[in-house]
Scaffold this active site. Structure first.
Site, short mmCIF file in Angstrom:
data_model
loop_
_atom_site.label_atom_id
_atom_site.label_comp_id
_atom_site.label_asym_id
_atom_site.label_seq_id
_atom_site.Cartn_x
_atom_site.Cartn_y
_atom_site.Cartn_z
N ASP A 88 0.86 -1.18 0.00
CA ASP A 88 0.00 0.00 0.00
C ASP A 88 0.90 1.22 0.00
O ASP A 88 1.42 1.64 1.05
CB ASP A 88 -0.89 -0.04 1.25
CG ASP A 88 -1.89 1.11 1.27
OD1 ASP A 88 -1.66 2.11 0.55
OD2 ASP A 88 -2.90 1.00 1.98
N HIS A 190 -0.52 12.83 -22.03
CA HIS A 190 -0.07 11.97 -23.13
C HIS A 190 -0.39 12.56 -24.50
O HIS A 190 0.16 12.13 -25.50
CB HIS A 190 -0.63 10.55 -22.97
CG HIS A 190 -2.10 10.45 -23.20
ND1 HIS A 190 -3.00 10.54 -22.18
CD2 HIS A 190 -2.82 10.27 -24.33
CE1 HIS A 190 -4.22 10.43 -22.67
NE2 HIS A 190 -4.14 10.26 -23.98
N LYS A 194 1.80 12.56 -28.62
CA LYS A 194 1.30 12.17 -29.94
C LYS A 194 2.13 12.88 -31.01
O LYS A 194 2.31 14.11 -30.96
CB LYS A 194 -0.17 12.59 -30.10
CG LYS A 194 -1.14 11.73 -29.31
CD LYS A 194 -2.55 12.22 -29.55
CE LYS A 194 -3.56 11.51 -28.68
NZ LYS A 194 -3.86 10.14 -29.09
N HIS A 252 -5.78 18.32 -22.24
CA HIS A 252 -5.43 18.08 -23.64
C HIS A 252 -5.71 19.27 -24.55
O HIS A 252 -4.87 19.67 -25.35
CB HIS A 252 -6.22 16.88 -24.18
CG HIS A 252 -6.07 15.64 -23.37
ND1 HIS A 252 -4.89 15.29 -22.75
CD2 HIS A 252 -6.93 14.64 -23.09
CE1 HIS A 252 -5.06 14.13 -22.12
NE2 HIS A 252 -6.28 13.73 -22.32
#
Ligand SMILES: NC(=O)c1ccc[n+]([C@@H]2O[C@H](COP(=O)([O-])OP(=O)(O)OC[C@H]3O[C@@H](n4cnc5c(N)ncnc54)[C@H](OP(=O)(O)O)[C@@H]3O)[C@@H](O)[C@H]2O)c1
Length: 510
Positions: A88, A190, A194, A252
């Protein structure tokens, strides 16, 4: 470009969706491409007990399902470098054991370099950071040597959402700074991994033809759309707490916007690129409360076909006003873009899955063809535009007018297009792969800095704070699935005499 340093990648949240669907497929792809340093080790940590072998088997099947060319023999060379520890990570007392396991893996193999990846729910970030800080892994003076005077590093990748608003992001930044130097903190989005998003930088700054036109002088407006055809699916618990503004716009879409709108950096270097992204986000003028209903719209998809609307989806809180659609007009208070609005929209259960940027140029200063009749003259309205498709296709299309064939003079639309991604329409590698390698080589260009993330929260504050109540009234089922969102979204542009480009073939007016 520097070679990535080998390290132990410690994934906190090892049995989760992100790990199996994105992180391990990404690491596998880089391994298969020969770009992952051979001495890299992966240690997964999450609470449920399982032997190393069981985790590797799970990962093998997950990776097989998520990469294009899975090769069992290749996997067999990566698998022995992957191990699992049940623990944990939010309990400080567990960190002695976790640190000991990391140290077993680190020496020799990776000169002590450790890359922590927070792939857990955001509420666990702070206790985990405190746990790491309490170990000897991060010495007080933050200097780790390898025994031969070389320095080893400790870096941390923090997933989005980074906070839920500007104050919580600020607090998380402070917690991180109490353990790590800013140079070792990698706030990941992320989208920036790209290739097609990075292609925006090449398009703008590797060519001389676009930049002179790239300002309020020649650009009428810009639209950025990230549309999804799916609903919330199995992400209800997360989504109902989050909504489209926090999930998509704050992260994004504002990152894409930053690449479209930022000033050219003086040189292609991480600190300069980040500084320009931060500057442009800081120059956003958020709509004030009085203007909000004209500048923004929120929506929730209704039922359609045999599928329930968002409000009736099991797991959604009764009376939830969480938005599955958001649109907003952004104005900049800066020299380049003053007077040119940027319109952002994102939503679920829309007509198509598509991410695109549309740059609509202004018509010529005078209509030379005005005497040739309304139809010919009318074609000049909103004719020139650049459409940059980021996903699923990666294409750029420039549309302009030419002479139509025939005995009388008329105009017709022409289009030039190019394979923007350069992969012939084929899929890009998983975006996390190049980003993980960047973190291993210490390149922060594609990661957000502290001020950038706080500026992005400030830009969307009116859409998530108390002022947004006015946008949430009557939100339930306010758009049907398969369309382009609520009528209020169309109205934002209509008030400005414009309309959304719902697809590549429709022509926005100016
Ligand atoms: N999934 C995506 O595509 C995606 C995309 C972008 C960002 N993110 C972000 O990435 C993070 C993880 O998302 P996810 O979708 O992978 O979530 P998830 O599927 O719920 O996985 C979370 C993982 O955390 C582990 N965990 C929970 N408490 C823990 C603890 N105290 N110590 C160690 N491990 C613990 C859970 O395993 P145990 O129950 O066994 O402990 C589980 O494996 C979130 O912040 C999310 O917002 C996800």
């Amino acid at each position: 470009m520097p070679v990535p340093d080998p390290c132990v990648v410690v994934i906190l949240g090892a049995s989760g969706d992100l790990t199996s669907r994105k992180l391990l497929p990404a690491l596998y792809e880089q391994h298969a491409a020969g770009t992952l340093p051979a001495a890299t080790r992966v240690l997964g940590v999450s609470r449920r007990p399982k032997p190393d072998e069981a985790w590797r088997d799970e990962l093998r099947e997950a990776v097989r399902g998520h990469v294009r060319d899975f090769d069992d023999a290749r996997w067999a060379t990566l698998a022995p470098r992957i191990s699992y520890l049940a623990g944990d990570a939010a309990r400080p007392e567990e960190w002695t054991r976790i640190a000991a396991r990391i140290e077993e893996l680190a020496p020799g193999a990776a000169c002590g370099n450790v890359l922590f990846f927070l792939a857990v729910a955001p509420e666990l970030y702070e206790p985990i950071i405190a746990g790491i800080g309490a170990t000897s892994l991060v010495p007080r003076d933050r200097r780790v040597t390898c025994g031969d005077d070389r320095r080893a590093w400790r870096r941390i990748v923090v997933e989005k959402p980074f906070g839920v608003d500007a104050p919580s992001a600020r607090r998380l930044n402070q917690r991180l700074a109490s353990v790590f130097d800013e140079a070792d903190i990698y706030r990941i989005d992320h989208y920036l991994g790209k290739e097609s998003v990075q292609g925006l930088l090449a398009l703008r700054f590797a060519n001389g033809i676009f930049e002179p036109l790239w300002s309020e002088r020649f650009v009428d407006h810009v639209q950025i759309t990230a549309a999804e055809s799916l609903g919330v699916e199995d992400r209800v618990a997360f989504y109902d707490q989050t909504g489209a503004v926090r999930d998509m716009i704050q992260s994004h879409l504002l990152q894409v916007l930053a690449f479209v709108a930022m000033e050219p950096p003086s040189v292609f270097a991480a600190d300069r690129i980040r500084a320009e992204r931060r500057n442009i986000l800081e120059s956003i003028e958020p709509p004030d409360a009085a203007d909000l209903p004209r500048a923004a719209a929120l929506g929730q998809y209704g039922p359609g076909g045999d599928r329930p609307g968002y409000a009736e989806t099991p797991g959604v809180a009764p009376g939830s006003t969480t938005e599955t659609f958001a649109a907003m007009r952004i104005r900049f208070d800066n020299w380049r873009w003053a007077g040119t609005p940027f319109y952002l929209r994102t939503g679920k259960r829309l007509a198509a899955k598509r991410t695109e940027v549309l740059v609509q140029f202004k018509p010529p200063p005078t209509n030379l063809f005005r005497r040739l009749g309304r139809e010919v003259a009318g074609r000049m309205v909103g004719a020139d535009r650049l459409l940059i498709e980021i996903a699923p296709a990666s294409e750029v299309r420039l549309r302009f007018l030419g002479r139509a064939p025939g005995s009388t003079f008329s105009l017709r639309e022409l289009e030039m297009d190019a394979d923007f991604g350069g992969r012939g329409g084929g899929a890009e590698p998983e975006a996390y792969g190049p980003l993980l390698l960047d973190a291993m080589r210490g390149d922060q260009s594609l990661f957000k800095d502290r001020e950038e993330v706080e500026a992005a929260w400030s830009a969307v504050e009116p859409l998530i704070g108390p002022a947004s109540e006015v946008l949430r009234r009557g939100i339930r089922d306010n758009y049907p699935p398969g369309g382009w969102g609520p009528a209020a979204s169309e109205a934002i542009l209509a008030r400005d005499g414009r309309r959304w480009s719902s697809g590549p073939s429709s022509s926005p007016s100016v």
